[in-house]
Scaffold this active site. Structure first.
Site, short mmCIF file in Angstrom:
data_model
loop_
_atom_site.label_atom_id
_atom_site.label_comp_id
_atom_site.label_asym_id
_atom_site.label_seq_id
_atom_site.Cartn_x
_atom_site.Cartn_y
_atom_site.Cartn_z
N ILE A 127 0.78 -1.74 -0.36
CA ILE A 127 -0.22 0.26 0.30
C ILE A 127 1.02 1.11 -0.27
O ILE A 127 1.73 0.99 0.51
CB ILE A 127 -1.44 -0.31 1.45
CG1 ILE A 127 -1.79 -0.98 0.73
CG2 ILE A 127 -1.84 1.00 1.26
CD1 ILE A 127 -2.29 -1.44 2.26
N HIS A 128 0.37 2.31 -0.53
CA HIS A 128 1.61 3.72 -0.96
C HIS A 128 0.32 4.31 -0.42
O HIS A 128 -1.02 4.76 -1.16
CB HIS A 128 1.78 3.78 -2.68
CG HIS A 128 2.63 5.18 -2.39
ND1 HIS A 128 4.28 5.16 -2.19
CD2 HIS A 128 1.97 6.19 -3.06
CE1 HIS A 128 4.75 5.84 -2.03
NE2 HIS A 128 3.31 7.20 -2.91
N PRO A 129 0.94 5.61 0.75
CA PRO A 129 2.26 5.26 0.69
C PRO A 129 1.90 4.63 2.74
O PRO A 129 1.16 4.44 3.01
CB PRO A 129 2.02 6.80 1.62
CG PRO A 129 0.98 7.57 1.61
CD PRO A 129 0.51 6.85 0.56
N GLU A 133 7.05 0.30 2.81
CA GLU A 133 7.40 0.10 1.77
C GLU A 133 8.53 -0.16 2.21
O GLU A 133 9.91 0.16 0.74
CB GLU A 133 6.79 1.66 1.01
CG GLU A 133 5.95 1.09 0.25
CD GLU A 133 5.63 2.53 -0.49
OE1 GLU A 133 4.99 2.30 -1.70
OE2 GLU A 133 5.21 3.88 0.81
#
Length: 160
Positions: A127-129, A133
């Site tokens: 998932i961004h943001p 990450e």
């Protein structure tokens, strides 16, 4: 590493006594966390332990620059160290410093307990943001082919 380690040990003892489980507890799979500011969490061997044992490994360092969420928090101390076997891509150790470090460690723990191949992390949609990450960035570096001289030196955070 008190309550969660003790609970695991009690559960393991039950499995040995009642279910006949064999073998010792693998202490390298028991995570630890310090709920300070910044949070610190880790699992597995340290780089010094791997050096002392003569274990071949690749070390990847990350400063969380890959995470827009981490950058937006304007915190400059976040770090990730991922220690991966240079022979089979298994995770030998993982250490985080930063917000939610203890929470982020759980995806590493799950992978270690399943098939323990860091390349699996690179096939996951992140998932961004999101803070996780940073795990993807480290996994990508540690998953580089080991065929060329530069890839063997990924421990400096470099790659092809």
């Amino acid at each position: 590493m008190l309550q969660h380690a003790a609970t695991y040990e009690a559960s393991y003892l039950q499995k040995r006594l009642i279910d006949g489980a064999q073998g010792p507890i693998d202490d390298l799979k028991i995570p630890h966390a310090v709920f300070s500011r910044p949070e610190i969490a880790g699992v597995g061997a340290t780089e010094q332990e791997l050096k002392d044992a003569g274990t071949p490994y690749v070390a990847v360092f990350g400063n969380w620059a890959a995470s827009a969420r981490a950058r937006s928090a304007r915190v400059d101390y976040q770090r990730t160290k991922l220690l991966v076997s240079s022979a089979d891509y298994s995770i030998l150790g993982c250490h985080f410093i930063g917000p939610e470090a203890s929470t982020m460690l759980h995806q590493i723990l799950m992978l270690i307990h399943l098939n323990n191949d860091v390349r699996e992390l690179t096939t996951t949609v992140y998932i961004h943001p999101a803070l996780n990450e940073v795990v993807l960035a480290a996994a990508r570096l540690s998953s580089l082919p080991r065929g060329c001289p530069r890839c063997r030196e990924v421990g400096r955070g470099e790659g092809c």
